[in-house]
Each structure stands twice: as structure tokens, then as C-alpha cells.
Design an enzyme around this catalytic site. Structure first.
Site, PDB file in Angstrom:
ATOM      1  N   ARG A 174       0.877  -1.212   0.016  1.00  0.00           N
ATOM      2  CA  ARG A 174       0.018  -0.090   0.049  1.00  0.00           C
ATOM      3  C   ARG A 174       1.020   1.290  -0.063  1.00  0.00           C
ATOM      4  O   ARG A 174       2.063   1.266   0.319  1.00  0.00           O
ATOM      5  CB  ARG A 174      -1.046   0.141   1.269  1.00  0.00           C
ATOM      6  CG  ARG A 174      -1.927  -1.088   1.378  1.00  0.00           C
ATOM      7  CD  ARG A 174      -2.521  -1.171   2.467  1.00  0.00           C
ATOM      8  NE  ARG A 174      -3.541  -2.376   2.487  1.00  0.00           N
ATOM      9  CZ  ARG A 174      -3.630  -2.917   3.751  1.00  0.00           C
ATOM     10  NH1 ARG A 174      -3.197  -2.546   4.882  1.00  0.00           N
ATOM     11  NH2 ARG A 174      -4.488  -3.873   3.930  1.00  0.00           N
ATOM     12  N   ARG A 267     -10.598   3.263   6.553  1.00  0.00           N
ATOM     13  CA  ARG A 267      -9.271   3.087   6.319  1.00  0.00           C
ATOM     14  C   ARG A 267      -8.979   3.443   4.747  1.00  0.00           C
ATOM     15  O   ARG A 267      -7.844   3.865   4.572  1.00  0.00           O
ATOM     16  CB  ARG A 267      -8.835   1.779   6.712  1.00  0.00           C
ATOM     17  CG  ARG A 267      -7.434   1.681   6.674  1.00  0.00           C
ATOM     18  CD  ARG A 267      -6.787   0.416   7.229  1.00  0.00           C
ATOM     19  NE  ARG A 267      -7.002  -0.923   6.395  1.00  0.00           N
ATOM     20  CZ  ARG A 267      -6.844  -2.132   6.743  1.00  0.00           C
ATOM     21  NH1 ARG A 267      -6.257  -2.363   7.809  1.00  0.00           N
ATOM     22  NH2 ARG A 267      -7.005  -2.969   5.836  1.00  0.00           N
ATOM     23  N   ARG A 278     -12.978  -9.237   2.683  1.00  0.00           N
ATOM     24  CA  ARG A 278     -12.512  -9.392   3.714  1.00  0.00           C
ATOM     25  C   ARG A 278     -13.882  -9.401   4.906  1.00  0.00           C
ATOM     26  O   ARG A 278     -13.765 -10.165   5.773  1.00  0.00           O
ATOM     27  CB  ARG A 278     -11.774  -8.015   4.090  1.00  0.00           C
ATOM     28  CG  ARG A 278     -10.464  -8.058   3.401  1.00  0.00           C
ATOM     29  CD  ARG A 278      -9.533  -6.970   3.470  1.00  0.00           C
ATOM     30  NE  ARG A 278      -8.213  -7.228   2.898  1.00  0.00           N
ATOM     31  CZ  ARG A 278      -7.036  -7.176   3.203  1.00  0.00           C
ATOM     32  NH1 ARG A 278      -6.733  -6.783   4.475  1.00  0.00           N
ATOM     33  NH2 ARG A 278      -5.978  -7.186   2.551  1.00  0.00           N
TER      34      ARG A 278
END
Ligand SMILES: Nc1ncnc2c1ncn2[C@@H]1O[C@H](COP(=O)(O)OP(=O)(O)OP(=O)(O)O)[C@@H](O)[C@H]1O
Ligand SMILES: Nc1nc2c(ncn2[C@@H]2O[C@H](COP(=O)(O)O)[C@@H](O)[C@H]2O)c(=O)[nH]1
Length: 400
Positions: A174, A267, A278
Site C-alpha cells: 500500500r 481506512r 474481507r
């Protein structure tokens, strides 16, 4: 220059094993375990190697195929081999204090399990470490619950006490993530090869990518005298539970699925598709986390500060307590020329040193009664005592 003649390097007592120099700089020991002989050898500066023979009635045998797992030690100017119950203790001569004790596991539960998986004979190396380090802490929970946030708080408040086990992953980094700090970002084929080579303590396919904890990642932290923290999923936690690593297992639960979804979305690091994946996986993870018996403790991360305080309590870090200063690791100095004998769980290493006027005999007692952990990482729990240094036969300060 011709080859040096074969000679006995050390005459070991009690039939423990013999060290031979085969040719200049190449050493070997033979250790018989049941109907097998393990020939452990190495050329100074190169890695050790092991051959395994099945012996017949005449004590002769043919070599069998053998897989060596774990990190192999580098060979030196000779070594001693002492058979313990299910492993061979290797004492390297003239090695640095933190590199002189090794174990070759030949019949431990780990080796037996690997034999079954790999369908061939297996031995496994691990480095011996004096003393124990605190149990590593495994932290699991669904993606977005706040594991990373809690771990960062802990590492920030107690930087000298805790160290993070840097996992390998095949997912892309990321924006702010650094290779070697947050993860070791790895190609799938490279990681698969390293898994095959026994370099991983655990690995799992998580949300479509491969993640794993290398043996080295955990041992690097413990060797630095810090308590290791692992941030891994429930499958990984299950594998660690089944491994030789003794750890404390903590599961972090979200206050609700709605709040978990909010945290993941806020996030902003995952695509919509990944967020949904997820969240789907989170349901099963929470069920397993609560009911599988893997975890020693469950913490609810509703209010972050409260959860952090509870985590600290579990780790014995109640407020205002100054963290204990870790004592420096105890290191053994193995004399260059020594002989070895074994009495129950005690290994007696004796050496003669010559001073200007007199000779003195030095005795070190290595205690192998409380070994912990083991291959493919470290074997901890060794202890030693210098039990005597006697000059010219005069017994001034020792028990003999
Ligand atoms: N108690 C809390 N209340 C509100 N927000 C929180 C709380 N704990 C963590 N967060 C936030 O939730 C988000 C997810 O947290 P974090 O990245 O630590 O989760 P994680 O469990 O490590 O996720 P992953 O497994 O995907 O790495 C972050 O933006 C973090 O700031
Ligand atoms: N079994 C393992 N799981 C791991 C490891 N490192 C991280 N994780 C888990 O993966 C998910 C996703 O992490 P993310 O960084 O992509 O958000 C999370 O649950 C981690 O706990 C590992 O080495 N082994």
C-alpha cells in the site's frame, strides 16, 4: 601440498561420538541412533552436511536420501557430537560464543511430522541459545478490527521490549508501506519455493494472497532480546499452535460487523471488491476465533484506549510499571581444545589451558534438561555453569 593424514581430533568420553579430521579443514563425527548412523561433517567455512546410513548387523550401512531442514550452521575447526534423546547436540570449536551450540533434530515431534509430510527421511537444524526469551505474542482478528493499530501503540510505548515479526506477503504494497518494515513483499513463486525449503513457521492464503511468517522473522526479534509480536490470521494462529513455538494467543473482536465495515471503509486501503471479500471472511474468522480453542484471550476493540489498556494488562504491563530491563544474553566461551562427557542431562566440557608456569583444567557444565522450542528455529532453555578451574592438580575452587 598433499592431504593431511586422517587423525582423531577429539577423544570423547562415554562413547559419545568421535570427531575426525578427514583432510585438512574437513571434519566429521559419527553418531549412532538406533539402527542409523548420522555422519555430520563440514569443511571449515562451508555449511555442515549430514549423511544418514541404515546399519546392518555388521555395523555397515548404505546412505539413505535425507532432507535437511532449518538453517545449517557454518562449519569450523572441528566439532563434537553428543546424542541427547531425540537430537544431537553439536559443539563447534573456535566458534563465536553465540554460534557454538547447535542441534540436529533426528526424532523430535517436528521431524516426525515433516517425515510424514515429505515422505522421506528428514533431519532439522536449530541453533542453541542460552536462557529463555519471553513467549511471543500472536495477535489475530478480522481485517480492520484494529490489530495493527494496537500493535503500533505497544511498540511506540515499549520500543525496547517488543519487536514485530515482519511477515512475507504476495500482495502489493500500500502507499505508505515499506518493504522489510511492514512486510517482505515477495513474488508468489519465490515464496512457494521458500515454503518448500522449510523457511516458514506458518503460511496461509488470506483474502486471495499468500502470507507467511518466516522462522527468521521471529528469531531475529528474540535474538535481539525482545518479545516478538505476530500479526497473523486465524489459520496462521492454528499452525503456530501446532508448531514448536510456545506463544500467547490473543484474538481481537470488533464490537459489531457494522463497526468493522465502517473501519475497513474509512481506512480506504482496499477496493470495494476487497472490502467485501474481507467482510465475508470476517464472519468465519470471528466464529473460529471465539470457539476454536486456539486463543488464550479474547479482547473486544470497541474503545481503542480501553482495549489497549486491557492488552497491556494481559501482557503484564499495567500502568506506571517500568518495563523490566532485559538482562544481556549469557554467552558461553567454548575452549578451543576440549573433551565432552554426558551425565544425565548435564554435558561436561573439559579443557586444558597452559599458562606461563602451570597448566589448568577448566570445566563447564551445560544443562540440557529444559530445552524449549527447537527446529526449524532456535532451541532455547540451555543453561551453563563454570564449575571449576584447577591448576596443577590442585583443587582450589571446584567440586572435584
Ligand atoms: N477502537 C477503534 N475505534 C475506531 N477505529 C479504530 C479502532 N481501532 C482501530 N481503528 C481504525 O480502524 C482501521 C483499521 O485498523 P487496523 O489497520 O489497525 O486494522 P487491522 O486489524 O490491522 O487490519 P488488517 O488485518 O487489514 O491489517 C484504522 O483506520 C484504525 O485507525
Ligand atoms: N497467516 C498469516 N496471516 C498474516 C500474516 N501477515 C499478515 N497476516 C494477516 O493477513 C490479513 C491481511 O493483512 P493486510 O496487511 O493485507 O491487511 C490480516 O488478518 C493479517 O493478520 C502472516 O504472516 N501469516
Amino acid at each position: 601440498m598433499g592431504e593431511a593424514p586422517t587423525f582423531i581430533l577429539q577423544e570423547l568420553q562415554n562413547g559419545i561420538g568421535n570427531g575426525f579430521e578427514l583432510k585438512s579443514g574437513t571434519f566429521e563425527t559419527d553418531t549412532i541412533v538406533g539402527d542409523k548412523k548420522y555422519i555430520i561433517g563440514g569443511t571449515n567455512g562451508e555449511t555442515f552436511s549430514v549423511k544418514d546410513q541404515i546399519l546392518d548387523n555388521n555395523g555397515l550401512g548404505a546412505c539413505v536420501d535425507l532432507i535437511e531442514l532449518g538453517t545449517k550452521p557454518i562449519s569450523c575447526n572441528g566439532h563434537s557430537a553428543v546424542l541427547l534423546k531425540d537430537r544431537i547436540l553439536i559443539l563447534k570449536e573456535t566458534a563465536k560464543p553465540d554460534d557454538c551450540i547447535w542441534f540436529l533434530e533426528v526424532d523430535t515431534p517436528y521431524v516426525r511430522q515433516q517425515k510424514k509430510i515429505l515422505g522421506t527421511d528428514v533431519v532439522a537444524w536449530s541453533k542453541g541459545v542460552i536462557g529463555n526469551s519471553e513467549k511471543p505474542v500472536v495477535i489475530s482478528g478480522p481485517s480492520g478490527v484494529g490489530k495493527g493499530t494496537l500493535i503500533s501503540m505497544l511498540m511506540k510505548e515499549f520500543p525496547s521490549m517488543f519487536g514485530f515479526s515482519v511477515s512475507h506477503t504476495t500482495r502489493a504494497a500500500r502507499g505508505m508501506e515499506k518493504d522489510g518494515v511492514h512486510y517482505h513483499f515477495t513474488e508468489k513463486n519465490v515464496m512457494e519455493k521458500e515454503i518448500k525449503d522449510g523457511k516458514f513457521l506458518e503460511f496461509a492464503s488470506v483474502h486471495g494472497n499468500l502470507y507467511g511468517t518466516s522462522v527468521e522473522a521471529v528469531e531475529l526479534v528474540s535474538d535481539a532480546g525482545k518479545r516478538c509480536i505476530l500479526d497473523i490470521d486465524v489459520q496462521g494462529a492454528r499452525s503456530v499452535r501446532a508448531s514448536s513455538l510456545e506463544a500467547m494467543f490473543i484474538f481481537i473482536c470488533p464490537p459489531s460487523m457494522e463497526e468493522l465495515e465502517k473501519r475497513l471503509r474509512d481506512r480506504g486501503t482496499e477496493t470495494e471488491e476487497q472490502v467485501l471479500k474481507r467482510l465475508r471472511n470476517a464472519q468465519a474468522e470471528i466464529e473460529q476465533g471465539r470457539s476454536s480453542g486456539i486463543f488464550d484471550h479474547i479482547l473486544y476493540n470497541d474503545k481503542l484506549e480501553e482495549c489497549y489498556e486491557n492488552l497491556k494488562k494481559l501482557l503484564g504491563l499495567d500502568e506506571c510499571i517500568t518495563p523490566p530491563k532485559s538482562s544481556p544474553p549469557k554467552e558461553i566461551n567454548l575452549p578451543r581444545d576440549h573433551s565432552v562427557s554426558k551425565i544425565d542431562d548435564k554435558i561436561i566440557i573439559s579443557s586444558i589451558s597452559s599458562g606461563l608456569e602451570k597448566e589448568s583444567k577448566n570445566l563447564i557444565m551445560l544443562d540440557v534438561s529444559s530445552l524449549k522450542g527447537g527446529a526449524p528455529g532456535r532451541t532455547r532453555g540451555l543453561d551453563f555453569q563454570v564449575i571449576g578451574s584447577f591448576s596443577d592438580g590442585f583443587n582450589g575452587n571446584g567440586p572435584f
